[in-house]
Scaffold this motif. Sequence first.
Motif, PDB file in Angstrom:
ATOM      1  N   ASN A   1       0.661  -1.187  -0.081  1.00 45.87           N
ATOM      2  CA  ASN A   1      -0.043  -0.087  -0.097  1.00 45.87           C
ATOM      3  C   ASN A   1       0.976   1.409  -0.006  1.00 45.87           C
ATOM      4  OD1 ASN A   1      -2.659   1.154  -0.278  1.00 45.87           O
ATOM      5  ND2 ASN A   1      -3.292   0.359   1.795  1.00 45.87           N
TER       6      ASN A   1
ATOM      7  N   VAL B   1       2.154   4.670  -1.977  1.00 48.41           N
ATOM      8  CA  VAL B   1       1.616   5.562  -2.936  1.00 48.41           C
ATOM      9  C   VAL B   1       2.092   6.894  -2.774  1.00 48.41           C
ATOM     10  CG1 VAL B   1      -0.261   6.144  -1.571  1.00 48.41           C
ATOM     11  CG2 VAL B   1      -0.776   6.509  -3.786  1.00 48.41           C
TER      12      VAL B   1
ATOM     13  N   VAL C   1      -6.197   4.416  -2.019  1.00 46.27           N
ATOM     14  CA  VAL C   1      -5.607   3.838  -0.989  1.00 46.27           C
ATOM     15  C   VAL C   1      -6.645   3.363  -0.180  1.00 46.27           C
ATOM     16  CG1 VAL C   1      -3.368   5.358  -0.940  1.00 46.27           C
ATOM     17  CG2 VAL C   1      -5.460   5.977   0.229  1.00 46.27           C
TER      18      VAL C   1
END
Length: 249
Positions: free
Chosen positions: A11, A13, A38
């Motif tokens: 996860n 980003v 997300v």
Amino acid sequence: MTEAQQKAASNKVLCTVSRISPLTPTVQQVILTPKAPVEFKAGQYLQIYLSDTDKRPFSIACAPGFSCDGQPALELQIGGAVTDAYASQALAHLTEHLNAGSEVLVQVGLGEAFWREESPRPIILLAGGTGFSYVHSIASAIANADIKRPVQLYWGLRHSQAGYAEAELAAWQAAHPEYQLHMVVQEPGADWQGRTGFVHQAVLDDHANLAGFDIYIAGPFAMVGVVRDAFLAQGAVREQMYADAFAWL
Ligand SMILES: Cc1cc2nc3c(=O)[nH]c(=O)nc-3n(C[C@H](O)[C@H](O)[C@H](O)COP(=O)(O)OP(=O)(O)OC[C@H]3O[C@@H](n4cnc5c(N)ncnc54)[C@H](O)[C@@H]3O)c2cc1C
């Protein structure tokens, strides 16, 4: 690796730093706009990459689904003590990227101290200083879910002027008949007529036995350690106490 840890690992980003604005003279609200969707749960944190080896955790202050200027966004509340290099270095990094219009790398959806929405127990939310960011996320999610389980929010501040989010605190209280807010000031001035001392002492004074509660805790490490031991001694159940700082203690 737990399922949550596996998910968080993927996860990462890039985010635009959309805004940095003061909540108090020492606490800044930061709005990040992720370049890709997300996932996170209320009460989780993210890590900002200051470099490949320097990652700093900050609570995500918003609930899932938060948006700003029509874009899915992440809110942070960063700061506290003026001498706090941990926060001020992260803020300097974010400000640099805001001014350059460049992106920062973050890892979202970390931590195990997220809100257990399905639990039937009444809730204590305990924040020391900028630990309020964590509590803000959970209280926002509770408000969004329109859950009417008893909620007691305790917020400890060093000085009465250190508080913010007055409008949201009032709205949460107005919308929820079993919601109680307790502000506790450690070093009160002549202007403060409310509760004083360490915030966790107010919880201990109000509840002779803490066994029936889910308790969510964030604040300085010194506070979280003291709270864990004092609450366990007053009946709190370890499995019903949530604080990511436990992992650092
Ligand atoms: C996972 C994670 C997430 C984090 N998220 C954030 C974030 O979102 N924003 C951020 O700025 N920092 C964050 N931090 C860093 C850290 O939690 C903060 O530095 C800390 O909360 C700062 O507190 P303060 O200076 O505002 O509190 P202070 O002003 O020092 O204290 C506030 C209150 O806490 C209580 N307290 C303080 N010390 C004690 C003690 N020794 N015993 C009992 N009670 C005490 C008192 O009631 C006091 O009034 C995070 C850290 C981790 C590990």
